[in-house]
Design a protein around this motif. Structure first.
Motif, PDB file in Angstrom:
ATOM      1  N   MET A   1       0.831  -1.207   0.000  1.00  0.00           N
ATOM      2  CA  MET A   1       0.000   0.000   0.000  1.00  0.00           C
ATOM      3  C   MET A   1       0.866   1.259   0.000  1.00  0.00           C
ATOM      4  N   ALA A   2       2.042   1.174   0.637  1.00  0.00           N
ATOM      5  CA  ALA A   2       2.922   2.341   0.704  1.00  0.00           C
ATOM      6  C   ALA A   2       3.611   2.620  -0.619  1.00  0.00           C
ATOM      7  N   HIS A   3       3.731   1.611  -1.476  1.00  0.00           N
ATOM      8  CA  HIS A   3       4.503   1.763  -2.703  1.00  0.00           C
ATOM      9  C   HIS A   3       3.678   1.591  -3.979  1.00  0.00           C
ATOM     10  N   TYR A   4       2.389   1.313  -3.837  1.00  0.00           N
ATOM     11  CA  TYR A   4       1.569   1.092  -5.022  1.00  0.00           C
ATOM     12  C   TYR A   4       0.335   1.987  -4.994  1.00  0.00           C
ATOM     13  N   ASP A   5      -0.031   2.433  -6.186  1.00  0.00           N
ATOM     14  CA  ASP A   5      -1.223   3.250  -6.347  1.00  0.00           C
ATOM     15  C   ASP A   5      -2.449   2.340  -6.369  1.00  0.00           C
ATOM     16  N   GLU A   6      -3.420   2.623  -5.520  1.00  0.00           N
ATOM     17  CA  GLU A   6      -4.573   1.744  -5.371  1.00  0.00           C
ATOM     18  C   GLU A   6      -5.423   1.691  -6.632  1.00  0.00           C
ATOM     19  N   LEU A   7      -5.593   2.818  -7.314  1.00  0.00           N
ATOM     20  CA  LEU A   7      -6.467   2.867  -8.487  1.00  0.00           C
ATOM     21  C   LEU A   7      -5.883   2.095  -9.664  1.00  0.00           C
ATOM     22  N   THR A   8      -4.609   2.350  -9.981  1.00  0.00           N
ATOM     23  CA  THR A   8      -4.016   1.789 -11.193  1.00  0.00           C
ATOM     24  C   THR A   8      -3.185   0.539 -10.930  1.00  0.00           C
ATOM     25  N   THR A   9      -2.935   0.227  -9.652  1.00  0.00           N
ATOM     26  CA  THR A   9      -2.089  -0.898  -9.212  1.00  0.00           C
ATOM     27  C   THR A   9      -0.650  -0.784  -9.719  1.00  0.00           C
ATOM     28  N   THR A  10      -0.268   0.377 -10.225  1.00  0.00           N
ATOM     29  CA  THR A  10       1.136   0.608 -10.577  1.00  0.00           C
ATOM     30  C   THR A  10       1.868   1.133  -9.341  1.00  0.00           C
ATOM     31  N   LYS A  11       3.186   1.167  -9.413  1.00  0.00           N
ATOM     32  CA  LYS A  11       3.945   1.768  -8.329  1.00  0.00           C
ATOM     33  C   LYS A  11       3.665   3.264  -8.273  1.00  0.00           C
TER      34      LYS A  11
END
Length: 606
Positions: A214-224
């Protein structure tokens, strides 16, 4: 049994449980660390991930064999050793993210060890019952693996059921033990407490993984996300500086994104961002490199390309640009036209930090927007990407590929040219992204005007992997006006799992696949591992290159091609001296370059 005997047995059982709990705690911690490296760590190469997976399997096999052997030798602690061995095998069985073959290997290990306890007792009906229950549980574990996942409340009963099946169905004298219902019950109880003791440890481990994600990934796009980008880019920058490798950075912005939000709503905007990110990740995976995409702003993405130049990366970015603009984005039955603008640059020797690269990429992105969007700018030079073949005349020039032995013209290599009205001459076009139908027609024209009925053309990775392009080429090559032999040159290697089936498809349609641009040793491991799938490789001597260095590389790649028994050609031949040197090396089959002929219109009179 008197009171003293009962106390001794209870003390022994508790001491065994204490040993088992501490041993298993250590093993679980080590096993989870290896598992996370092999299945979750995206900062290491796929090859290293496979090595960690193999290490995990090897560790399980070694520990299970050693513990079961110890159980055979030590009668007093036999239940302890056999229980720990069983625990390790079941722990591996419940690993997440394993593919079907990895899971079957784990099942085979468990069944093999399980069967050893029934030597000379395979006819016993208890063996059939235990195997039936075990196989049922193995199917359940695989079928519901996503639901089970890291959920300990599911993992605990599944493990205990398998352990109970093991202990309560054993024959009377298995592996040097004397079994009874009481011993079986105490063994299952020990197993239950061992498993229970690791519950908090496993939950904490998976919670930490989730927190880190969660700290390193964007929740919407699942990219870093931007945080991950800052960490990764500084690491990549340091590696590139230390090892003198190239490093390229690309910035992407979704064009007119505010209008998408205003017209279709923010949910539609979220859908567009998620699909753009998914498309970018899928394309990067096709190139088999350790490329990464990050969401670093609202509608802005940053891509890091380690060990790659802008020339090498441009093909990837053009692939992204073409795929996104041709992909239908549909939300709530409304079709949304989506395009992207990009800025591209690579690290320079005077760059002091990654911010220097980022600023240049950002400036190039701004130029793309300033010049009409829907394009790619490399260091302030905006590329011509649109297919303008309906407005501008294109043709294929040819130059010959000659056999080394008798210098016989073997094939014509095709080079795209564009007619410049102002200069009144054919020029090298900026863009090479004509649709396949146009290119096939140009091939027909070139073939009609050529004496050689063998053609070689270059395809981008995007076109090579595109099945629609492949089908149209196959239809042409199996038609009445096709060349006798057709060759496709690739300047990059796609991911191996994508390369193999496409090479097989083209081979079935009388097409040879050649790898060119092999001069750089930066990709030696990857090139060498894929050589067996190519029909030939081509080395190009760059204009003004150090001839001694070029000669060493030619000898190096020529020996590799000879080892794999594939063709080896040299392009860029400009004088007789290099030809004479090549004659002594005996590694080259084919020659090409201005020394023989320059690219020209394919006219029969010539």
């Amino acid at each position: 049994m008197d009171t003293d005997s009962i106390l001794v047995q209870a003390l022994l059982w508790n001491s065994q449980l204490l040993v088992a709990v501490f041993f298993i705690a250590g093993f679980v911690g080590f096993h989870l660390e290896i598992w996370s490296r092999g299945f979750q760590d995206q900062n290491i190469s796929h090859k290293k991930q496979l090595l960690y997976r193999g290490l995990g399997i090897a560790l399980v096999i070694i520990c299970a064999v050693v513990l079961n052997a110890a159980g055979y030798i030590s009668s007093i602690n036999a239940v302890l050793y056999h229980n720990m061995g069983l625990f390790i095998l079941i722990l591996a069985l419940l690993d997440e993210d394993t593919n079907i073959w990895e899971y079957l290997l784990r099942c085979l290990m468990l069944v093999a060890v399980w069967s050893m306890y029934y030597i000379n007792n395979f006819a016993d009906r208890r063996f059939g019952i235990s195997m039936a229950i075990l196989l049922f549980m193995l199917v359940i574990v695989r079928y519901y693996r996503k639901a089970i996942g890291p959920n300990f409340r599911f993992r605990l009963p599944i493990a205990v059921i398998i352990a109970a099946d093991f202990w309560f169905t054993l024959p009377t004298h298995p592996a040097g033990m004397q079994m009874s219902p009481l011993i079986a019950f105490s063994a299952v109880l020990m197993f239950f407490l061992m498993k229970l003791s690791t519950g908090r440890q496993q939950r904490r481990f998976f919670d930490n993984l989730q927190t880190a994600h969660m700290a390193h990934y964007d929740e919407l796009t699942t990219t870093k996300n931007f945080t991950a980008y800052q960490q990764d880019v500084f690491t990549r920058f340091g590696v590139a500086h230390t090892s003198q490798q190239p490093l390229t950075l690309a910035l992407i912005d979704v064009d007119h994104f505010k209008l998408v939000n205003d017209r279709f709503g923010h949910l539609a905007g979220n859908h567009v961002l998620a699909k753009v990110a998914q498309t970018l990740k899928q394309i990067l995976q096709q190139y088999g490199e350790h490329y990464e995409v990050y969401r670093t702003g609202g509608e802005e993405f940053t891509l890091i390309f380690p060990n790659s130049t802008t020339k090498e990366v441009f093909q990837v970015m053009a692939h992204c640009w073409q795929t996104i603009r041709s992909t239908p984005f549909v939300f709530d039955q409304a079709e949304i036209a989506v395009t992207i603008s990009s800025g591209l640059t690579q690290m320079r020797s005077d760059d002091q930090s990654p911010d220097d690269i980022y600023k240049r990429a950002d400036t190039s992105l701004y130029k793309s927007k300033e010049r009409g969007r829907d394009t790619i700018t490399i260091d302030d030079k905006t590329q011509q990407l649109q297919d303008d073949s309906n407005q501008v005349k294109y043709t294929y020039f040819v130059n010959g590929l000659y056999t080394f032995s008798d210098r016989r013209r073997l094939a014509n290599e095709l080079h795209l040219r564009r007619y410049d009205q102002q200069q009144q001459q054919w020029v090298l076009p900026q863009q090479h992204h004509l649709d396949i139908d146009t290119r096939i027609e140009l091939m027909r024209t070139a073939l009609v005007n050529s004496r050689s009925q063998v053609l070689v053309t270059t395809l981008s990775v995007a076109d090579f992997l595109n099945q629609k392009v492949a089908d149209k080429l196959a239809a042409y090559l199996n038609g009445p006006d096709a060349p006798d032999i057709f060759g496709i040159e690739l300047s990059r290697i796609p991911a191996l799992n994508l390369l193999i089936p496409m090479v097989d498809f083209y081979h079935k349609n009388k097409t040879k696949v050649i790898l060119n641009q092999i001069g750089s040793n930066r990709y030696f491991e990857r090139i060498n591992s894929s050589m067996q799938y190519f029909d030939g490789v081509k080395y190009t001597v760059a204009l003004g290159a150090d001839q001694m260095k070029a000669c060493k590389e030619i000898k190096f790649w020529g020996d590799i091609a000879a080892f794999h028994k594939i063709g080896f050609s040299i392009d860029g031949i400009t004088d007789e001296n290099l030809v004479n040197w090549l004659r002594k090396q005996k590694v080259t089959q084919y020659l090409q370059g201005d020394y023989f002929d320059k690219p020209h219109l394919p006219l029969l009179t010539n």
